[in-house]
Design a protein around this motif. Structure first.
Motif, PDB file in Angstrom:
ATOM      1  N   CYS A   1      -5.631   5.222  -7.032  1.00 29.55           N
ATOM      2  CA  CYS A   1      -6.803   4.189  -7.218  1.00 29.55           C
ATOM      3  C   CYS A   1      -8.167   4.907  -6.619  1.00 29.55           C
ATOM      4  O   CYS A   1      -7.899   6.047  -6.096  1.00 29.55           O
ATOM      5  CB  CYS A   1      -6.599   3.050  -6.189  1.00 29.55           C
ATOM      6  SG  CYS A   1      -6.379   3.513  -4.636  1.00 29.55           S
TER       7      CYS A   1
ATOM      8  N   LEU B   1       1.089  -1.073  -0.006  1.00 29.74           N
ATOM      9  CA  LEU B   1       0.122  -0.031   0.092  1.00 29.74           C
ATOM     10  C   LEU B   1       0.903   1.107  -0.183  1.00 29.74           C
ATOM     11  O   LEU B   1       1.593   1.638   1.150  1.00 29.74           O
ATOM     12  CB  LEU B   1      -1.004   0.077   1.132  1.00 29.74           C
ATOM     13  CG  LEU B   1      -1.810  -1.384   1.345  1.00 29.74           C
ATOM     14  CD1 LEU B   1      -2.688  -1.251   2.602  1.00 29.74           C
ATOM     15  CD2 LEU B   1      -2.779  -1.278  -0.013  1.00 29.74           C
TER      16      LEU B   1
ATOM     17  N   ILE C   1      -9.035  -4.313  -3.720  1.00 29.87           N
ATOM     18  CA  ILE C   1      -8.173  -4.311  -2.446  1.00 29.87           C
ATOM     19  C   ILE C   1      -8.578  -5.444  -1.439  1.00 29.87           C
ATOM     20  O   ILE C   1      -7.593  -6.130  -0.990  1.00 29.87           O
ATOM     21  CB  ILE C   1      -7.921  -3.098  -1.891  1.00 29.87           C
ATOM     22  CG1 ILE C   1      -7.397  -2.035  -2.954  1.00 29.87           C
ATOM     23  CG2 ILE C   1      -6.809  -2.925  -0.738  1.00 29.87           C
ATOM     24  CD1 ILE C   1      -7.349  -0.757  -2.766  1.00 29.87           C
TER      25      ILE C   1
ATOM     26  N   GLU D   1     -12.943   0.590  -6.277  1.00 32.42           N
ATOM     27  CA  GLU D   1     -11.815  -0.214  -6.470  1.00 32.42           C
ATOM     28  C   GLU D   1     -11.368  -0.823  -5.066  1.00 32.42           C
ATOM     29  O   GLU D   1     -10.489  -1.601  -5.136  1.00 32.42           O
ATOM     30  CB  GLU D   1     -10.364   0.565  -6.978  1.00 32.42           C
ATOM     31  CG  GLU D   1     -10.833   0.882  -8.393  1.00 32.42           C
ATOM     32  CD  GLU D   1      -9.524   1.649  -8.984  1.00 32.42           C
ATOM     33  OE1 GLU D   1      -8.500   1.765  -8.536  1.00 32.42           O
ATOM     34  OE2 GLU D   1      -9.739   2.486  -9.843  1.00 32.42           O
TER      35      GLU D   1
ATOM     36  N   VAL E   1      -0.520  -1.042  -4.463  1.00 32.28           N
ATOM     37  CA  VAL E   1      -1.793  -0.020  -4.611  1.00 32.28           C
ATOM     38  C   VAL E   1      -1.494   1.370  -4.496  1.00 32.28           C
ATOM     39  O   VAL E   1      -0.724   1.570  -3.171  1.00 32.28           O
ATOM     40  CB  VAL E   1      -2.932  -0.629  -3.686  1.00 32.28           C
ATOM     41  CG1 VAL E   1      -3.999   0.414  -3.751  1.00 32.28           C
ATOM     42  CG2 VAL E   1      -3.422  -2.160  -4.068  1.00 32.28           C
TER      43      VAL E   1
END
Length: 184
Positions: A39, A6, A65, A61, A34
């Motif tokens: 995103c 992340l 995840i 989105e 991500v």
């Protein structure tokens, strides 16, 4: 081995990304990055849907995840530190983990069954403190079922030394890679 990264940095070639690149060039297996700034994930709106239902009422989105969180073996949170905290966009994404908290607190369910290893990489220019951001990141990792968390890896003088040239940060990245590999 599958790792979810992340990335809380808005800068495509910034210090945070340089440390992520160092990690991914050594990391075996599959990894998914991500980018919180790219995103399409809205913050939690406290609609309380998750108090009684699995998942989240907001369809964006974050659904992908959530799937990655379920499947992965390791999770890395990497972020610049803004005003002693994770970046706002990363906190937006993190707020959507509310569904995991509510599953445990209100529905007596375990939302993420697979235990994972976690790690945190923080980058800053040197004016703030890393403790609050690290504490927040650890809370997020716990909600994703990461209870074995590597010690903080940071580069905290990036105004004068780029993170890619910070030998302590690079040693820390190497240590995270070993930690993730040895977790399997």
């Amino acid at each position: 081995m599958k790792t979810l990264i992340l990335n809380g940095s808005p800068r495509e070639n910034g210090d945070t990304v340089s440390l992520i690149k160092e990690l991914t060039k050594q990391l075996p297996g599959e990894y998914i990055i991500v980018n919180a700034y790219k995103c399409n994930v809205s913050p939690c709106i406290d609609c309380r849907y998750c108090w009684q239902h699995t998942g989240c009422s907001v369809k964006d989105e974050m659904q992908e995840i959530y799937s990655c969180i379920q499947e992965c073996d390791n999770i890395l949170i990497a972020s610049p530190v803004y005003f002693s905290e994770l970046t706002g966009k990363l906190l937006d994404l993190g707020s959507r983990l509310q569904t995991y908290y509510c599953a445990a607190a209100f529905r007596n369910e375990k939302p993420v069954l697979k235990e994972k290893k976690g790690a945190v990489v923080l980058v800053g220019g040197g004016d703030g403190h890393m403790e609050k951001a690290y504490s927040t990141a650890r809370i997020l990792l716990h909600h994703m079922n990461c209870h074995d968390i590597h010690d903080l890896v940071s580069s905290h003088n990036t105004n004068t030394i780029p993170a890619a040239d910070d030998t302590n940060a690079i040693r820390g990245i190497n240590s995270i890679v070993s930690f993730f590999i040895n977790s399997q």
